[in-house]
Motif scaffolding. Sequence first.
Motif, PDB file in Angstrom:
ATOM      1  N   GLY A  33       0.791  -1.228   0.000  1.00 12.49           N
ATOM      2  CA  GLY A  33       0.000   0.000   0.000  1.00 12.49           C
ATOM      3  C   GLY A  33       0.818   1.270   0.000  1.00 12.49           C
ATOM      4  O   GLY A  33       0.295   2.353   0.255  1.00 12.49           O
ATOM      5  N   LYS A  34       2.104   1.171  -0.295  1.00  9.14           N
ATOM      6  CA  LYS A  34       2.993   2.341  -0.297  1.00  9.14           C
ATOM      7  C   LYS A  34       3.087   2.919  -1.703  1.00  9.14           C
ATOM      8  O   LYS A  34       4.107   2.769  -2.380  1.00  9.14           O
ATOM      9  N   PHE A  35       2.025   3.551  -2.140  1.00  2.00           N
ATOM     10  CA  PHE A  35       2.008   4.144  -3.466  1.00  2.00           C
ATOM     11  C   PHE A  35       1.014   5.297  -3.487  1.00  2.00           C
ATOM     12  O   PHE A  35       0.198   5.441  -2.579  1.00  2.00           O
TER      13      PHE A  35
ATOM     14  N   LYS B 164      -4.554  10.632  -7.974  1.00  2.00           N
ATOM     15  CA  LYS B 164      -4.020  11.598  -7.015  1.00  2.00           C
ATOM     16  C   LYS B 164      -2.775  12.294  -7.583  1.00  2.00           C
ATOM     17  O   LYS B 164      -2.596  13.498  -7.406  1.00  2.00           O
ATOM     18  N   VAL B 165      -1.924  11.552  -8.276  1.00  2.00           N
ATOM     19  CA  VAL B 165      -0.735  12.141  -8.908  1.00  2.00           C
ATOM     20  C   VAL B 165      -1.164  13.162  -9.952  1.00  2.00           C
ATOM     21  O   VAL B 165      -0.662  14.287  -9.984  1.00  2.00           O
TER      22      VAL B 165
ATOM     23  N   GLY C 252      -0.261  21.918  -9.378  1.00  2.00           N
ATOM     24  CA  GLY C 252       1.047  22.495  -9.076  1.00  2.00           C
ATOM     25  C   GLY C 252       1.516  22.234  -7.658  1.00  2.00           C
ATOM     26  O   GLY C 252       2.351  22.956  -7.147  1.00  2.00           O
ATOM     27  N   ASN C 253       1.003  21.190  -7.011  1.00  2.00           N
ATOM     28  CA  ASN C 253       1.396  20.873  -5.636  1.00  2.00           C
ATOM     29  C   ASN C 253       2.577  19.915  -5.607  1.00  2.00           C
ATOM     30  O   ASN C 253       2.956  19.331  -6.609  1.00  2.00           O
TER      31      ASN C 253
ATOM     32  N   GLN D  25       2.174  14.427  -0.439  1.00  2.00           N
ATOM     33  CA  GLN D  25       0.975  13.630  -0.675  1.00  2.00           C
ATOM     34  C   GLN D  25       1.165  12.138  -0.418  1.00  2.00           C
ATOM     35  O   GLN D  25       0.222  11.382  -0.531  1.00  2.00           O
ATOM     36  N   ARG D  26       2.378  11.704  -0.109  1.00  2.00           N
ATOM     37  CA  ARG D  26       2.633  10.262   0.041  1.00  2.00           C
ATOM     38  C   ARG D  26       1.761   9.659   1.123  1.00  2.00           C
ATOM     39  O   ARG D  26       1.562  10.240   2.171  1.00  2.00           O
TER      40      ARG D  26
END
Length: 79
Positions: free
Chosen positions: A56-58, A63-64, A71-72, A77-78
């Motif tokens: 679940g580390k993605f 969201k990307v 422009g964030n 956001q991770r």
Amino acid sequence: MLDAVNLMWWVTIMSVKEEALQTIEKMSADASWRDVLYTLYVRQQVADGMAEIAAGKFIPHAKVRETLLNGNNLDAQRT
């Protein structure tokens, strides 16, 4: 071709040595040391990435996309 779930299963039942040997055996007879090392490196990076996805580390694609269009900073956001 293996999907993500079957790939993770396959990786867990093979030892690293077995997987490396199988990968090398599939290469052409004229493969250089550079070819062998690069191929094994890429294979290891893919396995690491699949393990992160399974854990679940993605960041989901949507969201990307949303973050980049706004422009964030993705690091904030991770999940």
